[in-house]
Write a protein that holds these residues in place. Structure first.
Motif, PDB file in Angstrom:
ATOM      1  N   ARG A 243       0.965  -0.908   0.057  1.00 16.57           N
ATOM      2  CA  ARG A 243      -0.136   0.080  -0.134  1.00 16.57           C
ATOM      3  C   ARG A 243       0.758   1.416  -0.166  1.00 16.57           C
ATOM      4  O   ARG A 243       0.852   1.885  -0.855  1.00 16.57           O
ATOM      5  CB  ARG A 243      -0.425   0.225   1.539  1.00 16.57           C
ATOM      6  N   ASP A 244       2.042   1.526   0.617  1.00 16.06           N
ATOM      7  CA  ASP A 244       2.956   2.617   1.085  1.00 16.06           C
ATOM      8  C   ASP A 244       4.149   2.943   0.214  1.00 16.06           C
ATOM      9  O   ASP A 244       4.610   3.742  -0.073  1.00 16.06           O
ATOM     10  CB  ASP A 244       2.972   2.388   2.315  1.00 16.06           C
ATOM     11  N   ARG A 245       4.119   1.187  -0.254  1.00 15.94           N
ATOM     12  CA  ARG A 245       5.748   1.156  -1.035  1.00 15.94           C
ATOM     13  C   ARG A 245       5.965   1.334  -2.382  1.00 15.94           C
ATOM     14  O   ARG A 245       6.980   1.374  -3.040  1.00 15.94           O
ATOM     15  CB  ARG A 245       6.850   0.803   0.058  1.00 15.94           C
ATOM     16  N   ILE A 246       4.609   0.172  -2.913  1.00 15.89           N
ATOM     17  CA  ILE A 246       4.873   0.427  -4.212  1.00 15.89           C
ATOM     18  C   ILE A 246       3.245   0.695  -4.832  1.00 15.89           C
ATOM     19  O   ILE A 246       2.969   0.311  -4.203  1.00 15.89           O
ATOM     20  CB  ILE A 246       4.589  -1.431  -4.545  1.00 15.89           C
ATOM     21  N   GLY A 247       4.257   1.046  -6.892  1.00 12.70           N
ATOM     22  CA  GLY A 247       2.341   1.583  -7.407  1.00 12.70           C
ATOM     23  C   GLY A 247       2.571   0.494  -8.268  1.00 12.70           C
ATOM     24  O   GLY A 247       3.537  -0.032  -8.440  1.00 12.70           O
TER      25      GLY A 247
ATOM     26  N   GLY B  79       1.343   8.124  -3.960  1.00 15.63           N
ATOM     27  CA  GLY B  79       1.673   7.684  -2.813  1.00 15.63           C
ATOM     28  C   GLY B  79       3.523   8.225  -2.822  1.00 15.63           C
ATOM     29  O   GLY B  79       3.696   8.049  -2.232  1.00 15.63           O
ATOM     30  N   ARG B  80       3.861   8.405  -4.037  1.00 19.88           N
ATOM     31  CA  ARG B  80       5.159   8.423  -3.991  1.00 19.88           C
ATOM     32  C   ARG B  80       6.050   6.959  -3.994  1.00 19.88           C
ATOM     33  O   ARG B  80       7.109   7.047  -2.791  1.00 19.88           O
ATOM     34  CB  ARG B  80       5.790   9.653  -3.534  1.00 19.88           C
ATOM     35  N   PRO B  81       5.852   6.160  -4.221  1.00 17.64           N
ATOM     36  CA  PRO B  81       6.467   4.782  -3.944  1.00 17.64           C
ATOM     37  C   PRO B  81       7.925   4.429  -4.119  1.00 17.64           C
ATOM     38  O   PRO B  81       8.005   5.257  -5.197  1.00 17.64           O
ATOM     39  CB  PRO B  81       5.320   3.785  -5.043  1.00 17.64           C
ATOM     40  N   GLU B  82       8.383   4.043  -3.499  1.00 15.80           N
ATOM     41  CA  GLU B  82       9.702   3.003  -3.824  1.00 15.80           C
ATOM     42  C   GLU B  82      10.159   2.603  -5.435  1.00 15.80           C
ATOM     43  O   GLU B  82      10.609   2.942  -5.944  1.00 15.80           O
ATOM     44  CB  GLU B  82       9.571   2.461  -2.399  1.00 15.80           C
ATOM     45  N   LEU B  83       9.105   1.893  -5.327  1.00 15.13           N
ATOM     46  CA  LEU B  83       8.777   1.393  -6.602  1.00 15.13           C
ATOM     47  C   LEU B  83       7.785   1.301  -7.447  1.00 15.13           C
ATOM     48  O   LEU B  83       6.841   0.706  -7.053  1.00 15.13           O
ATOM     49  CB  LEU B  83       9.512  -0.172  -6.300  1.00 15.13           C
ATOM     50  N   VAL B  84       7.291   1.312  -8.628  1.00 15.46           N
ATOM     51  CA  VAL B  84       6.306   1.334  -9.501  1.00 15.46           C
ATOM     52  C   VAL B  84       6.364   0.276 -10.830  1.00 15.46           C
ATOM     53  O   VAL B  84       7.591  -0.607 -11.264  1.00 15.46           O
ATOM     54  CB  VAL B  84       5.957   2.391  -9.867  1.00 15.46           C
ATOM     55  N   VAL B  85       6.039  -1.109 -10.514  1.00 17.53           N
ATOM     56  CA  VAL B  85       5.822  -2.110 -11.084  1.00 17.53           C
ATOM     57  C   VAL B  85       4.301  -2.344 -12.306  1.00 17.53           C
ATOM     58  O   VAL B  85       3.577  -1.381 -11.976  1.00 17.53           O
ATOM     59  CB  VAL B  85       5.919  -3.369 -10.310  1.00 17.53           C
ATOM     60  N   ALA B  86       4.662  -2.397 -13.141  1.00 19.51           N
ATOM     61  CA  ALA B  86       3.814  -2.864 -14.900  1.00 19.51           C
ATOM     62  C   ALA B  86       4.132  -3.484 -15.161  1.00 19.51           C
ATOM     63  O   ALA B  86       5.275  -4.112 -16.111  1.00 19.51           O
ATOM     64  CB  ALA B  86       4.296  -1.151 -15.563  1.00 19.51           C
ATOM     65  N   ASP B  87       2.920  -4.778 -15.516  1.00 21.95           N
ATOM     66  CA  ASP B  87       3.357  -6.107 -16.237  1.00 21.95           C
ATOM     67  C   ASP B  87       2.031  -5.331 -17.632  1.00 21.95           C
ATOM     68  O   ASP B  87       0.797  -5.998 -17.195  1.00 21.95           O
ATOM     69  CB  ASP B  87       1.685  -7.172 -14.575  1.00 21.95           C
TER      70      ASP B  87
ATOM     71  N   VAL C  30      -5.072   6.605 -15.457  1.00 25.51           N
ATOM     72  CA  VAL C  30      -5.993   6.436 -13.922  1.00 25.51           C
ATOM     73  C   VAL C  30      -4.954   5.905 -13.693  1.00 25.51           C
ATOM     74  O   VAL C  30      -4.797   5.884 -12.027  1.00 25.51           O
ATOM     75  CB  VAL C  30      -7.606   6.154 -14.318  1.00 25.51           C
ATOM     76  N   ALA C  31      -4.849   4.606 -13.542  1.00 26.65           N
ATOM     77  CA  ALA C  31      -3.449   4.280 -13.072  1.00 26.65           C
ATOM     78  C   ALA C  31      -2.722   4.058 -13.270  1.00 26.65           C
ATOM     79  O   ALA C  31      -1.308   4.019 -11.823  1.00 26.65           O
ATOM     80  CB  ALA C  31      -3.193   2.143 -13.648  1.00 26.65           C
ATOM     81  N   VAL C  32      -1.633   4.827 -13.750  1.00 32.98           N
ATOM     82  CA  VAL C  32      -0.384   5.987 -13.302  1.00 32.98           C
ATOM     83  C   VAL C  32      -1.197   6.683 -12.232  1.00 32.98           C
ATOM     84  O   VAL C  32       0.240   6.651 -11.107  1.00 32.98           O
ATOM     85  CB  VAL C  32      -0.227   6.054 -15.054  1.00 32.98           C
ATOM     86  N   ALA C  33      -1.766   7.689 -12.173  1.00 32.52           N
ATOM     87  CA  ALA C  33      -2.015   8.723 -11.237  1.00 32.52           C
ATOM     88  C   ALA C  33      -2.319   7.673  -9.603  1.00 32.52           C
ATOM     89  O   ALA C  33      -1.378   8.581  -9.197  1.00 32.52           O
ATOM     90  CB  ALA C  33      -3.311   9.388 -11.189  1.00 32.52           C
ATOM     91  N   ARG C  34      -2.379   6.908  -9.964  1.00 29.86           N
ATOM     92  CA  ARG C  34      -2.962   5.936  -7.920  1.00 29.86           C
ATOM     93  C   ARG C  34      -1.957   5.217  -8.265  1.00 29.86           C
ATOM     94  O   ARG C  34      -1.058   5.308  -6.653  1.00 29.86           O
ATOM     95  CB  ARG C  34      -4.150   4.602  -8.752  1.00 29.86           C
ATOM     96  N   ALA C  35      -1.146   4.372  -9.184  1.00 24.97           N
ATOM     97  CA  ALA C  35       0.352   4.494  -8.526  1.00 24.97           C
ATOM     98  C   ALA C  35       1.785   5.042  -7.648  1.00 24.97           C
ATOM     99  O   ALA C  35       2.144   4.662  -7.540  1.00 24.97           O
ATOM    100  CB  ALA C  35       0.896   3.719  -9.518  1.00 24.97           C
ATOM    101  N   LEU C  36       0.881   6.916  -9.087  1.00 23.51           N
ATOM    102  CA  LEU C  36       2.146   7.552  -8.400  1.00 23.51           C
ATOM    103  C   LEU C  36       2.174   8.325  -6.623  1.00 23.51           C
ATOM    104  O   LEU C  36       2.895   9.010  -6.786  1.00 23.51           O
ATOM    105  CB  LEU C  36       2.405   8.879  -9.682  1.00 23.51           C
TER     106      LEU C  36
END
Length: 253
Positions: free
Chosen positions: A93-97, A167-175, A159-165
């Protein structure tokens, strides 16, 4: 092209001897079989390999969506395999987008509510200035009250990119984030992921089968049969395509 190097201290995430097996006994399948690799902080990494090579399994382990059978998955200095379910949920929730192929938006929530979902679940108010910058940059300011079913595929991915970013996560994963998009929308999304790195300093890891998409990254990590098979720095579509051909022919890179 070179083998995967030892993990440097500035790595945002890493795997060490990562094993993920499904089933027991002689019939067990090792989707990952001792993978050691690292993701440099503030860089864009693509993961590629033939079908069944373990790409999505690796991504799911990095994202804390799947637990390793053996070895380690490190997010910074945190060993994800040693966390309780509650702790792992908090890390996700807090560290990964997350950016998935279909956006993975909740259909009964508006675009704006989907963007704010993680913050809402954590009982936090999102940074409104940062949120406004994101939605303006992504061109979805006028779509925030719309349900996902009222958005185009490209808009859902924004929208998914905005949600992922958010919380300013340490890691963004895209499948496979461009897998369900047309060529123009896919190119646009790759540009947004590239901007996540160049403009916002995010660390992005993306699974893809497309050499054109992989060429947007800073490095390509190659898998074959659940093991690390090489690394391409400064990738181009031609170099990536040639490397995939070599992998299919059984060559170690």
């Amino acid at each position: 092209m070179s083998a995967v190097a030892p993990r440097p201290p500035e790595a945002a995430a890493a795997t060490v001897g990562l094993v993920r097996a499904y089933g027991d006994g002689p019939g067990a399948v090792r989707a990952l079989d001792g993978v050691t690799m690292w993701l440099p902080s503030g860089r864009f990494t693509a993961v590629m390999g033939p079908s069944g090579s373990g790409k999505s399994t690796l991504l799911h382990c990095l994202a804390g969506l799947d637990r390793p059978t053996g070895g380690q998955v490190l997010l910074g200095d945190t060993d994800l395999g040693g966390l309780s379910e509650a702790e792992l949920t908090a890390v996700r929730r807090d560290r990964i987008g997350f950016v998935f192929q279909d956006g993975n938006l909740l259909p009964h929530l508006s675009a704006g509510e989907n963007i704010d979902l993680a913050a809402s679940l954590a009982g936090r108010r999102p940074d409104r200035v940062w949120r406004a910058e994101l939605v303006e940059r992504l061109g979805i300011s006028d779509r925030l009250t719309h349900l996902p079913g009222e958005l185009s595929g490209g808009q859902r991915q924004r929208v998914a990119v905005a949600r992922a970013l958010l919380g300013r996560p340490e890691l963004v994963v895209a499948d496979e984030p461009t897998g369900a998009l047309d060529t123009a929308s896919g190119r646009e999304l790759l540009g947004l992921l590239r901007a996540c790195v160049d403009d916002y300093g995010q660390t992005v890891v993306m699974v893809t089968h497309d050499p054109q998409a992989a060429a947007v990254s800073d490095q390509v990590l190659l898998l074959r049969d659940g093991v690390a098979a090489g690394r391409i720095t400064a990738p181009t579509p031609e170099r990536v395509l040639a490397a995939l051909g070599d992998l299919s022919a059984g060559e170690q890179l």
